[in-house]
Design a protein around this motif. Sequence first.
Motif, PDB file in Angstrom:
ATOM      1  N   TRP A  10      10.398  71.739  -8.660  1.00  0.00           N
ATOM      2  CA  TRP A  10       9.789  70.707  -7.815  1.00  0.00           C
ATOM      3  C   TRP A  10       9.598  69.472  -8.685  1.00  0.00           C
ATOM      4  O   TRP A  10       9.105  69.588  -9.814  1.00  0.00           O
ATOM      5  CB  TRP A  10       8.395  71.128  -7.338  1.00  0.00           C
ATOM      6  CG  TRP A  10       8.183  72.246  -6.376  1.00  0.00           C
ATOM      7  CD1 TRP A  10       6.956  72.801  -6.130  1.00  0.00           C
ATOM      8  CD2 TRP A  10       9.087  72.920  -5.492  1.00  0.00           C
ATOM      9  NE1 TRP A  10       7.066  73.781  -5.173  1.00  0.00           N
ATOM     10  CE2 TRP A  10       8.367  73.881  -4.759  1.00  0.00           C
ATOM     11  CE3 TRP A  10      10.454  72.818  -5.259  1.00  0.00           C
ATOM     12  CZ2 TRP A  10       8.940  74.718  -3.820  1.00  0.00           C
ATOM     13  CZ3 TRP A  10      11.036  73.658  -4.323  1.00  0.00           C
ATOM     14  CH2 TRP A  10      10.300  74.576  -3.610  1.00  0.00           C
ATOM     15  N   ALA A  57       8.021  68.568  -2.839  1.00  0.00           N
ATOM     16  CA  ALA A  57       9.335  68.495  -3.485  1.00  0.00           C
ATOM     17  C   ALA A  57      10.353  67.783  -2.613  1.00  0.00           C
ATOM     18  O   ALA A  57      11.216  67.061  -3.105  1.00  0.00           O
ATOM     19  CB  ALA A  57       9.822  69.906  -3.808  1.00  0.00           C
ATOM     20  N   ALA A 102      14.671  71.872  -1.122  1.00  0.00           N
ATOM     21  CA  ALA A 102      13.600  72.770  -1.525  1.00  0.00           C
ATOM     22  C   ALA A 102      13.770  74.124  -0.839  1.00  0.00           C
ATOM     23  O   ALA A 102      13.915  74.177   0.387  1.00  0.00           O
ATOM     24  CB  ALA A 102      12.248  72.161  -1.168  1.00  0.00           C
ATOM     25  N   ALA A 151       6.799  73.008  -1.342  1.00  0.00           N
ATOM     26  CA  ALA A 151       8.126  72.520  -0.943  1.00  0.00           C
ATOM     27  C   ALA A 151       8.028  71.156  -0.252  1.00  0.00           C
ATOM     28  O   ALA A 151       8.922  70.319  -0.383  1.00  0.00           O
ATOM     29  CB  ALA A 151       8.804  73.522  -0.017  1.00  0.00           C
TER      30      ALA A 151
END
Lengths: 246, 212
Positions: A102, A167, A74, A164
């Motif tokens: 994501w 993800a 990420a 993030a």
Amino acid sequence: MNLTLKIWRQNGSSDKGRMVTYRVDDVSPDMSFLEMLDVLNERLILEGDDPVAFDHDCREGICGMCGMVINGVAHGEQKLTTTCQLHMRHFKDGDTITIEPWRAAAFPVVKDLVVDRSAFDRIIQAGGFVSVPTGSAPEAHSVPVPKADADAAFDAATCIGCGACVAACPNGSASLFTAAKITHLSLLPQGQPERESRARAMVEQMDAEGFGGCTNTGECTAVCPKGIPFDTIARMNADYLKAASK
Amino acid sequence: MAVTGAVLVLFLIAHMLGNLKIFLGADSFNHYAEWLRTVGSPALPNRTVLTITEIVLVVCVVLHMWAAVSLARRAAKARPVKYAAKRKSQANGYATHTMRYGGVIIVLFVIWHLLDMTFGTVNPEGGDATPYARMIAGFQPDRWWVALFYLVAMVMVGFHLRHGLWSAFQTLGLTRRPRVRSTLQTTAVAVSAVLVIGFVSAPVCILIGVVK
């Protein structure tokens, strides 16, 4: 630099989506990752193709809009860096770069690399606020805050909500985001009255959104562009357990 | 996950210490096994404490597995579309990524271990032999693959605890300061290493003939 890009293309939420390979030539090492995608998009538009959709706004690493999974990481492998602040000098001529959105059930793909992160907004709506009467700002010295608490609260408050953490998490958990939002309020005097109800409401909303459970892998904090500390998750757990045991 | 894991860790420490009695000779080891069955007697009937321990352990193992399976199922549901690129761990947590398959290996090991040492079904000496005789017979060089299986399983237990030990404290919200967490992580490595060495020492010493 000449690069090969493998980009996830998905025309709307009902499309199945696929990886498409593009070549981008004459990339300057001084370009940001997003500028490199801009170059690709300008060419695609000139050729009459559909440009690659991606989210971005401030391009200075503070808004939390941009974000993509670059070569499986990420925001890319550069630590403490958002995609817009990632520069092409970290790549080599001839590299093949895989770019994906994501991946989370709670973040449905809108188009290409753009995902819908409204789930984060709903977690905030569930309790990420302090109910105080509005009015003029109070005298700053009337409520003293220990320096250590102020620093820790500020560290947590630097979360830009980019997603993030979700993800990167092998479980697709939103614990680091939720914990950051809980922590920056629970460490300050203003956050105390609603401390436990807040933790409970936000954790329950997080679960209701379909995020996974936290198994303390630490992948979230390792990719976080703001370096949100792992301890925030312990604080969230402590507040939640206290609320749940009542 | 955290609470049941903690109970199982306490059991592992006691089990490891008990195992070390093998180095004090057959009498000491067999007497210890006998004591486990008669502890509390005559105030309590034989096997009272042992049976309670067994029930607690089975409940903990089942709940621990149930928690792990529900977490894995939630994780699969939370990411229906997988990444195309191979994801590199950014957290340097090798042990962390062995938890699920490592747990399965440990369960398979526990089943074998019970058939071998408790019921004696797969032990050359059978279930009627003394615990010491079963232990010695179990790890003879001609059964080197058994010792190897024990070794692999114990390394898996070590990885499992390396992550699980401190992770339990984080789940219970007890690692709110970075210093506490790093101390716990170091402690987790030390405790895991001591347990693995303690558990592995008996099979290895029997295998190479130091303990007969």
